[in-house]
Design a protein around this motif. Structure first.
Motif, PDB file in Angstrom:
ATOM      1  N   HIS A 193       0.711  -1.003   0.138  1.00 54.18           N
ATOM      2  CA  HIS A 193      -0.035   0.168  -0.150  1.00 54.18           C
ATOM      3  C   HIS A 193       1.293   0.922  -0.022  1.00 54.18           C
ATOM      4  CE1 HIS A 193      -3.596  -2.559   0.031  1.00 54.18           C
ATOM      5  NE2 HIS A 193      -3.043  -2.458   1.464  1.00 54.18           N
TER       6      HIS A 193
ATOM      7  N   CYS B  33      -7.649   1.549  -5.143  1.00 55.41           N
ATOM      8  CA  CYS B  33      -6.978   0.177  -4.013  1.00 55.41           C
ATOM      9  C   CYS B  33      -8.208   0.044  -3.694  1.00 55.41           C
ATOM     10  CB  CYS B  33      -5.658   0.487  -3.517  1.00 55.41           C
ATOM     11  SG  CYS B  33      -4.817  -1.118  -2.793  1.00 55.41           S
TER      12      CYS B  33
ATOM     13  N   CYS C 224      -7.951  -0.576  -0.143  1.00 50.72           N
ATOM     14  CA  CYS C 224      -7.311  -0.012   0.970  1.00 50.72           C
ATOM     15  C   CYS C 224      -8.466   1.614   0.517  1.00 50.72           C
ATOM     16  CB  CYS C 224      -6.051  -0.425   1.474  1.00 50.72           C
ATOM     17  SG  CYS C 224      -5.560   1.302   0.019  1.00 50.72           S
TER      18      CYS C 224
ATOM     19  N   CYS D 278      -1.895   2.524  -4.929  1.00 50.15           N
ATOM     20  CA  CYS D 278      -0.792   1.448  -4.693  1.00 50.15           C
ATOM     21  C   CYS D 278      -0.077   0.602  -5.443  1.00 50.15           C
ATOM     22  CB  CYS D 278      -1.753   0.881  -3.009  1.00 50.15           C
ATOM     23  SG  CYS D 278      -2.661   1.394  -2.637  1.00 50.15           S
TER      24      CYS D 278
END
Ligand code: ZN
Length: 305
Positions: free
Chosen positions: A165, A175, A177, A182
């Motif tokens: 990340h 991403c 996340c 990332c």
């Protein structure tokens, strides 16, 4: 007796690990492609693990009470014995520790899968001779483990070494996340496979084409300009991550594991070649391939401190 468990994106492996860090008996189960969409996945995973352990005990003719420790390598963020945000399996939260302790009356520890695999490579695999080193698991995502002075780096707040990340492209590919750009969206093996399918326009579904078929195709056509361009583009991104990690951690070696190892013939040599061209000005660490394969998670789950 110690039992290690590895929960991967496509399979669960359970093995008995002896005192020399070797797996003596192993059982595996594949998670089918649409497992992600199933309901009660958490319960199903627990049931699968319990029955795999029972099968192993049955096979060697041992009772439950011989198990001294169970170690679990699990993707996601591990907090207080719970695994959270397992994106690969589309699971928000998975509880295993309490359930397995109740079932087998033994100590159960659970840690992040990349950290476990890293510990196994450090103790028994390709990283044994390096005091300062980084393990990168290039698979569905990119996990990492960092060792400084032979010690696994374990920050207090989160697990750290989340190299996947690290942002390598401002406003890049979104991403799971929540951020964009990332490293794992460019250099994980699923990014490599998805990119391959897009680049060569061979349908939408990256699940439908196997790694074996992709590798075969790449090997047969490795002298084609288009293939070389595609591989170089992937290597450029991987190299950018390696550069960043090296400048921050200054490892003696970086070990590349996960399904990257499967593609090593096509990617590893090219990476070494490109690193020697010194596009980025830095001291290139030793770049080694993981040597324990799928066993690393099972072994490391028992030895991580
Ligand atoms: Zn991310």
């Amino acid at each position: 007796m110690q039992i290690g468990i590895d929960i991967g994106g496509s399979h669960i492996g359970v093995g008995i690990v002896n005192e020399q860090g070797k797996i003596t008996t192993k059982k595996e189960i594949n998670l089918c492609e649409n497992f992600k969409e199933e309901i009660n996945k958490e319960e199903k995973i627990r049931d699968m693990i319990i029955s795999l352990i029972r099968d192993i005990l049955k096979q060697i003719g041992a009772p439950k009470c011989v198990i001294q420790k169970i170690g679990i390598a699990c993707p996601g963020t591990i907090q207080e014995g719970m695994a959270k945000d397992i994106y690969n399996l589309n699971i928000k939260s998975l509880s295993l520790k309490k359930e397995l302790e109740e079932e087998f009356y033994t100590q159960v520890v659970i840690h992040n899968d990349a950290k476990c695999a890293g510990v196994a490579e450090k103790l028994y695999g390709s990283l044994q001779q390096y005091e300062d080193c980084v393990f990168l698991c290039l698979g569905t995502g990119i996990g990492g483990a960092t060792f400084i002075g032979n010690q696994l780096l374990t920050p207090k707040i989160n697990a750290g070494s989340e190299y996947g990340h690290m942002i390598i492209q401002k406003e890049g590919i979104p991403c799971q996340c929540g951020n964009k750009g990332c490293f794992e969206k460019y250099a994980s093996m699923s990014a490599f496979k998805k990119g391959f399918i897009r680049y060569f326009n061979i349908g939408e579904n990256s699940q439908a084409i196997s790694s074996e078929a992709i590798l075969q195709y790449l090997l047969e056509n490795k002298n084609e300009k288009e293939i070389q361009n595609y591989i170089e583009q992937y290597i450029e991104n991987l190299m950018l991550g390696i550069y960043n990690i090296t400048r921050i951690m200054e490892p003696q070696a970086i070990c590349l594991g996960g399904s990257f190892v499967y593609f090593h013939k096509i990617l590893y040599t090219k990476l070494l070649e490109k690193l020697q061209e010194h596009k980025y000005k830095f001291r290139v660490p030793e770049i080694v391939l993981a040597s324990l394969g799928n066993d690393a998670g099972i072994i490391g789950a028992l030895y991580i401190e």
